[in-house]
Scaffold this motif. Structure first.
Motif, mmCIF file in Angstrom:
data_model
loop_
_atom_site.group_PDB
_atom_site.id
_atom_site.type_symbol
_atom_site.label_atom_id
_atom_site.label_comp_id
_atom_site.label_asym_id
_atom_site.label_seq_id
_atom_site.Cartn_x
_atom_site.Cartn_y
_atom_site.Cartn_z
ATOM 1 N N MET A 1 0.834 -1.171 0.000
ATOM 2 C CA MET A 1 0.000 0.000 0.000
ATOM 3 C C MET A 1 0.888 1.247 0.000
ATOM 4 O O MET A 1 1.802 1.361 0.819
ATOM 5 C CB MET A 1 -0.898 -0.028 1.242
ATOM 6 N N PRO A 2 0.666 2.171 -0.915
ATOM 7 C CA PRO A 2 1.542 3.347 -0.994
ATOM 8 C C PRO A 2 1.353 4.291 0.200
ATOM 9 O O PRO A 2 0.273 4.378 0.780
ATOM 10 C CB PRO A 2 1.110 4.017 -2.294
ATOM 11 N N HIS A 3 2.436 4.965 0.530
ATOM 12 C CA HIS A 3 2.407 5.965 1.597
ATOM 13 C C HIS A 3 2.106 7.309 0.942
ATOM 14 O O HIS A 3 2.909 7.816 0.157
ATOM 15 C CB HIS A 3 3.750 6.025 2.307
ATOM 16 N N ILE A 4 0.968 7.889 1.261
ATOM 17 C CA ILE A 4 0.562 9.168 0.690
ATOM 18 C C ILE A 4 0.342 10.140 1.841
ATOM 19 O O ILE A 4 -0.416 9.852 2.767
ATOM 20 C CB ILE A 4 -0.724 9.023 -0.152
ATOM 21 N N ARG A 5 1.035 11.267 1.773
ATOM 22 C CA ARG A 5 0.959 12.251 2.845
ATOM 23 C C ARG A 5 0.834 13.646 2.243
ATOM 24 O O ARG A 5 1.294 13.885 1.130
ATOM 25 C CB ARG A 5 2.244 12.213 3.683
ATOM 26 N N PRO A 6 0.271 14.591 2.986
ATOM 27 C CA PRO A 6 0.261 15.972 2.507
ATOM 28 C C PRO A 6 1.680 16.552 2.571
ATOM 29 O O PRO A 6 2.480 16.158 3.421
ATOM 30 C CB PRO A 6 -0.671 16.691 3.474
ATOM 31 N N VAL A 7 1.990 17.445 1.670
ATOM 32 C CA VAL A 7 3.334 18.008 1.600
ATOM 33 C C VAL A 7 3.714 18.725 2.899
ATOM 34 O O VAL A 7 4.895 18.792 3.254
ATOM 35 C CB VAL A 7 3.486 18.928 0.360
ATOM 36 N N SER A 8 2.739 19.222 3.642
ATOM 37 C CA SER A 8 3.023 19.880 4.924
ATOM 38 C C SER A 8 3.674 18.909 5.916
ATOM 39 O O SER A 8 4.418 19.338 6.808
ATOM 40 C CB SER A 8 1.749 20.483 5.522
ATOM 41 N N ASP A 9 3.437 17.600 5.756
ATOM 42 C CA ASP A 9 4.073 16.615 6.636
ATOM 43 C C ASP A 9 5.584 16.578 6.453
ATOM 44 O O ASP A 9 6.298 16.167 7.358
ATOM 45 C CB ASP A 9 3.500 15.215 6.390
ATOM 46 N N LEU A 10 6.047 17.014 5.310
ATOM 47 C CA LEU A 10 7.499 17.046 5.100
ATOM 48 C C LEU A 10 8.142 18.007 6.095
ATOM 49 O O LEU A 10 9.205 17.739 6.636
ATOM 50 C CB LEU A 10 7.815 17.461 3.660
ATOM 51 N N ARG A 11 7.476 19.109 6.362
ATOM 52 C CA ARG A 11 7.964 20.088 7.322
ATOM 53 C C ARG A 11 7.623 19.663 8.754
ATOM 54 O O ARG A 11 8.471 19.709 9.642
ATOM 55 C CB ARG A 11 7.370 21.465 7.021
ATOM 56 N N ASN A 12 6.386 19.247 8.961
ATOM 57 C CA ASN A 12 5.911 18.982 10.319
ATOM 58 C C ASN A 12 6.307 17.617 10.871
ATOM 59 O O ASN A 12 6.393 17.444 12.085
ATOM 60 C CB ASN A 12 4.383 19.106 10.369
#
Length: 91
Positions: free
Chosen positions: A1-12
């Protein structure tokens, strides 16, 4: 299952994303406003992908060359040329 996250998670949640890509060797897909924006991948996984792509390209190239000529090489011819190439690289 792919890991999909909002780009804000890269910072947070950078440490968490880093842990995911290193432990799973899988990419994390980052979205912006609900659409795909970028992919984060560990260096090791990226290098493996590049290597696989290069091997695939070389095999396709060899396949095309084999179709274009009747010339074939024996096992001994191939390995003697490989040994010469390895010996040249050691010097």
């Amino acid at each position: 299952m792919p890991h999909i996250r909002p780009v804000s998670d890269l910072r947070n949640n950078f440490a968490e994303i880093s842990k995911i890509v290193h432990e799973t060797s899988e990419p994390v897909f980052l979205t912006k406003n609900g659409y795909g924006d970028m992919v984060v991948l560990s260096i090791e996984a990226y290098e493996r992908k590049l290597f696989k792509d290069e091997v695939h390209f070389k095999l396709k190239e060899a396949e095309l060359e084999a179709k274009s000529t009747e010339k074939r090489y024996t096992h001994e011819e191939v390995f003697s040329q490989l040994k010469v190439g390895l010996d040249d690289n050691r010097e």
